[in-house]
Design a protein around this motif. Structure first.
Motif, PDB file in Angstrom:
ATOM      1  N   ARG A 108      20.533 -30.235  54.630  1.00 56.49           N
ATOM      2  CA  ARG A 108      19.480 -31.260  54.732  1.00 56.49           C
ATOM      3  C   ARG A 108      18.457 -30.774  55.748  1.00 56.49           C
ATOM      4  N   GLY A 128      10.164 -46.753  45.673  1.00 55.15           N
ATOM      5  CA  GLY A 128      10.196 -45.901  46.861  1.00 55.15           C
ATOM      6  C   GLY A 128       9.427 -44.616  46.552  1.00 55.15           C
ATOM      7  N   LYS A 129       9.917 -43.507  47.091  1.00 59.37           N
ATOM      8  CA  LYS A 129       9.207 -42.223  46.931  1.00 59.37           C
ATOM      9  C   LYS A 129       9.027 -41.877  45.452  1.00 59.37           C
ATOM     10  N   ASN A 163      11.385 -31.556  54.848  1.00 60.73           N
ATOM     11  CA  ASN A 163      10.771 -32.291  53.741  1.00 60.73           C
ATOM     12  C   ASN A 163      11.074 -31.679  52.377  1.00 60.73           C
ATOM     13  N   HIS A 185      18.009 -30.255  50.462  1.00 64.78           N
ATOM     14  CA  HIS A 185      17.092 -31.383  50.245  1.00 64.78           C
ATOM     15  C   HIS A 185      16.561 -31.887  51.582  1.00 64.78           C
ATOM     16  N   HIS A 186      15.560 -32.772  51.491  1.00 65.16           N
ATOM     17  CA  HIS A 186      14.965 -33.428  52.665  1.00 65.16           C
ATOM     18  C   HIS A 186      16.007 -34.262  53.421  1.00 65.16           C
ATOM     19  N   ILE A 187      15.721 -34.541  54.667  1.00 67.69           N
ATOM     20  CA  ILE A 187      16.703 -35.202  55.548  1.00 67.69           C
ATOM     21  C   ILE A 187      16.956 -36.666  55.169  1.00 67.69           C
ATOM     22  N   HIS A 188      16.099 -37.256  54.300  1.00 71.87           N
ATOM     23  CA  HIS A 188      16.284 -38.675  53.944  1.00 71.87           C
ATOM     24  C   HIS A 188      17.226 -38.851  52.761  1.00 71.87           C
ATOM     25  N   LYS A 189      17.612 -37.760  52.109  1.00 71.67           N
ATOM     26  CA  LYS A 189      18.487 -37.905  50.937  1.00 71.67           C
ATOM     27  C   LYS A 189      19.844 -38.468  51.381  1.00 71.67           C
ATOM     28  N   ILE A 190      20.272 -39.563  50.706  1.00 73.36           N
ATOM     29  CA  ILE A 190      21.478 -40.274  51.152  1.00 73.36           C
ATOM     30  C   ILE A 190      22.742 -39.535  50.711  1.00 73.36           C
TER      31      ILE A 190
END
Ligand SMILES: NC(=O)c1ccc[n+]([C@@H]2O[C@H](COP(=O)([O-])OP(=O)(O)OC[C@H]3O[C@@H](n4cnc5c(N)ncnc54)[C@H](O)[C@@H]3O)[C@@H](O)[C@H]2O)c1
Length: 238
Positions: free
Chosen positions: A181, A9-10, A184, A135-140
């Motif tokens: 969150r 992934g990233k 980016n 952190h970025h909005i995709h962090k779970i």
């Protein structure tokens, strides 16, 4: 070195760039269970594996590396409950693993400063400690593994703290961690001691993912030929 990338992934993509720039070979890339089925044997021909995957699969990935005698660097976060068991398995089966909730060298310097500052602050009861992470909005996961480590390290040292809370708690024995969150943002951590008179802050702000990737590749270079369960402070010699 022949590197097996577990998770593409990233972070997997960032590590690939960094590893190639240091003249390593990306020998294997695995990004899901279907790819595991076709590539388990190829894993044993890798010199080292680097796992930045997901909490639900990381322990299976680690056990596969142990079974194939492949040293592993693990950056995946949010699987704390299983960490002790994996640590024991690693030592009992004479395997090699380095785990860090954050592979950035700068953050590991902050970890060290956090422990030193907690020792100084242990007698300064008028200061309240809080930790803030963005952190970025995709962090779970929330709080971040880094914020939890900062809190746990301080709890080990500060007599007046015995747990952390991810929601605002009025219990003075708690360290409150605030998670934000936004957009980016790669990762920002703030340690703050505040009294009625003044406040002290230590901040780490990652500008991009390169710092995590560099730390992980340096860890991969370092762990080959070793056995045992390691952390970044073992590698950095703090
Ligand atoms: N330790 C550090 O320095 C550090 C730094 C950044 C991120 N992280 C952590 O690393 C992890 C990955 O972060 P990311 O931003 O690359 O996430 P991501 O979601 O972009 O990538 C995760 C990848 O894992 C793959 N995956 C799913 N099942 C798999 C399996 N069975 N085997 C192998 N791969 C599988 C997914 O397909 C996905 O591409 C997260 O836990 C994150 O918190 C750690």
């Amino acid at each position: 070195m022949k590197i097996a990338l577990l998770g593409y992934g990233k972070m997997g993509k960032e590590i690939e760039k960094l590893a190639l720039s240091r003249h390593h070979e990306i020998f294997l890339k695995i990004d899901n269970e279907v790819e595991w089925r076709n590539n388990l044997e190829k894993l044993s021909e890798s010199d080292v594996a680097i796992d930045f995957s997901m909490p639900g699969c990381v322990t299976d990935n680690i056990k596969r590396c142990f079974q194939k005698n492949v040293p592993i660097v693990v950056g995946t976060t949010a699987w704390f409950e299983e960490l002790d068991e994996i640590n024991k398995l690693c030592v009992q089966t004479d395997q090699a693993m380095i785990y860090a909730s954050n592979f950035s060298i700068g953050v590991n310097i902050i970890f060290e400063i956090n422990r030193k500052l907690a020792r100084i602050m242990n007698g300064q009861n008028e200061y309240e400690l809080t930790i803030d992470e963005t952190h970025h909005i995709h962090k779970i996961d929330a709080p971040s593994g880094t914020a939890i480590k900062l809190a746990n390290d301080a709890i080990d040292i500060l007599d007046r703290k015995n747990a952390w809370s991810g929601t605002a708690s009025l219990d003075t024995g708690m360290i409150n961690i605030t998670s934000n969150r936004e957009g980016n943002i790669t990762g920002t951590h703030l340690i703050k001691y505040e009294s009625d008179i003044d406040s002290l802050e230590i901040k780490h702000e990652a500008k991009n993912r390169q710092g995590f990737a560099l730390g992980a590749v340096l860890a991969a270079e370092w762990i080959v030929g070793k056995s045992g369960f390691f952390e970044m402070k073992d590698m950095l010699g703090f």
